[in-house]
Motif scaffolding. Sequence first.
Motif, PDB file in Angstrom:
ATOM      1  N   UNK A 170       0.834  -0.682  -0.009  1.00  0.00           N
ATOM      2  CA  UNK A 170       0.265   0.036   0.195  1.00  0.00           C
ATOM      3  C   UNK A 170       1.110   1.196  -0.076  1.00  0.00           C
ATOM      4  N   UNK A 171       2.125   1.282   0.692  1.00  0.00           N
ATOM      5  CA  UNK A 171       3.150   2.483   0.636  1.00  0.00           C
ATOM      6  C   UNK A 171       4.210   1.846  -0.449  1.00  0.00           C
ATOM      7  N   UNK A 172       4.027   1.287  -1.713  1.00  0.00           N
ATOM      8  CA  UNK A 172       4.998   1.581  -2.466  1.00  0.00           C
ATOM      9  C   UNK A 172       5.888   1.365  -1.787  1.00  0.00           C
ATOM     10  N   UNK A 173       6.577   0.280  -1.109  1.00  0.00           N
ATOM     11  CA  UNK A 173       7.875  -0.186  -0.284  1.00  0.00           C
ATOM     12  C   UNK A 173       7.378  -1.186  -0.487  1.00  0.00           C
ATOM     13  N   UNK A 174       7.720  -2.055  -2.344  1.00  0.00           N
ATOM     14  CA  UNK A 174       7.796  -2.878  -2.855  1.00  0.00           C
ATOM     15  C   UNK A 174       9.259  -4.140  -2.001  1.00  0.00           C
ATOM     16  N   UNK A 175      10.799  -3.169  -2.010  1.00  0.00           N
ATOM     17  CA  UNK A 175      11.918  -4.074  -1.152  1.00  0.00           C
ATOM     18  C   UNK A 175      11.487  -4.246  -0.327  1.00  0.00           C
ATOM     19  N   UNK A 176      10.650  -3.750   1.070  1.00  0.00           N
ATOM     20  CA  UNK A 176      10.267  -4.157   1.580  1.00  0.00           C
ATOM     21  C   UNK A 176       9.556  -6.034   2.173  1.00  0.00           C
ATOM     22  N   UNK A 177       8.750  -5.561   0.935  1.00  0.00           N
ATOM     23  CA  UNK A 177       7.928  -7.124   0.916  1.00  0.00           C
ATOM     24  C   UNK A 177       8.363  -7.498   0.368  1.00  0.00           C
ATOM     25  N   UNK A 178       9.687  -7.559  -0.490  1.00  0.00           N
ATOM     26  CA  UNK A 178      10.327  -9.504  -0.736  1.00  0.00           C
ATOM     27  C   UNK A 178      11.134  -9.340   0.204  1.00  0.00           C
ATOM     28  N   UNK A 179      12.361  -8.441   1.584  1.00  0.00           N
ATOM     29  CA  UNK A 179      12.579  -8.566   2.213  1.00  0.00           C
ATOM     30  C   UNK A 179      12.060 -10.044   3.276  1.00  0.00           C
TER      31      UNK A 179
END
Length: 433
Positions: free
Chosen positions: A289-298
């Motif tokens: 939702x916050x456009x933080x895809x890298x955090x999601x992948x981690x």
Amino acid sequence: MLIKSIFTNSSGILFSRILGFIRDLLTASILGANIYSDIFFVAFKLPNLFRRIFAEGAFTQAFIPAYAKAKHKIRFSSMIFLQLIGFLLILSIIVTLFSKLITKAIALGFDDKTIDLAAPLVSINFYYLPLIFIVTFMAALLQYKNHFATTAFSTALLNLSLIAALLISKNLDKYEITYYLSYAVLIGGLLQVLAHLIAVKKKNLLKISTFKKHKKKEENRFYKSFFAATIGSSTAHVSAFLDTWLASFLVSGSISYLYYANRVFQLPLALFAIATSIALFPMIAKAIKNSDEQKALRLLKKSTIILFILLSLATLIGVIFNDLIIWLLFERGAFTQEDTQNTALILTMYLIGLLPFGIAKIFSLWLYSHEKQFLAAKISMKALAWNILFSLALIIPYEAAGLALASTLSGFILFFLTIKEFGLRKFLNLFTK
């Protein structure tokens, strides 16, 4: 936060499953593996199937992303709750009115006498579904606030209720015991509702909208995702239901063998894979939702490594000590050595699929967080179709063990298709960089 949340869920699930095994131990000892245990498991299977597909799986997968994006959260959640609880109450009444037809449909191999025995139990047990939807709705609100303990530990209340029913009725006629168990299911559901009401009130989430100037845009988006998620989350549960339906054509006790083996299989799956996915999903949904895809992948990478190690160990231990596990848990009273051997073989067939089912569950969260429920549904339907083919091919030569193996093979297909849609190169890069 992730490790703490996983530990909270795992602790609650472990506590509940320990009580669940005590419940199953008593059930096996008091009822054994026969027509009476079969009819109760069939009666409890239907609300459990709907609970896992609609209430737990599909609802949470659709509700949390939609709730995160909703501008008027109280109004949105209130409308969704009232609409779905109304539908489930009407559905429960329909099942009561046509209980014999419903029972015949879910256990086609039962004769008329067995149908007559099972139908009242099916009617009683189905009312657990609206109760557990109320629990799931409140659990989703609590998960969004990163509160997992109440939901994780509340399932124990159902097991405590069933254990109490078994102890109270152990000297009665076996058919009477099935009635005690069925009403205990409802009591357990009511206790779970009460526990969640207390937690929701403490978190100040017990609010109802007045629905003034209600707009249906957010509601329609939820139902679009919910419909797809319903299909997408159904694969494993429809597979288990299919096992029960086909096993009704086999020798008496086959349904119970599948049930007991699946209960053992579900322990590591719930303790590790489901506990991880419950903790992970709100975090991934908020990151997307916050456009933080890298955090999601981690988060995905960390969770997958932990899960791979835990599920691999569980599979190895379960396959090597399958007879010992079933013997320790169930072989007493009416549960014989032959029952142990039959159940242990089926357990091995299920355990082979533990790793693919667990990892696929984690990566499906990526699709749900991006609101790609229809894509996930397509994957699940393909896996389910293969499961049906495998079941029909394997039931004659291998009987109940063939049904368990068919479920496992469909798990590998589910894993492959899920990773393919996530991106095979992205998946490999996740663990090589």
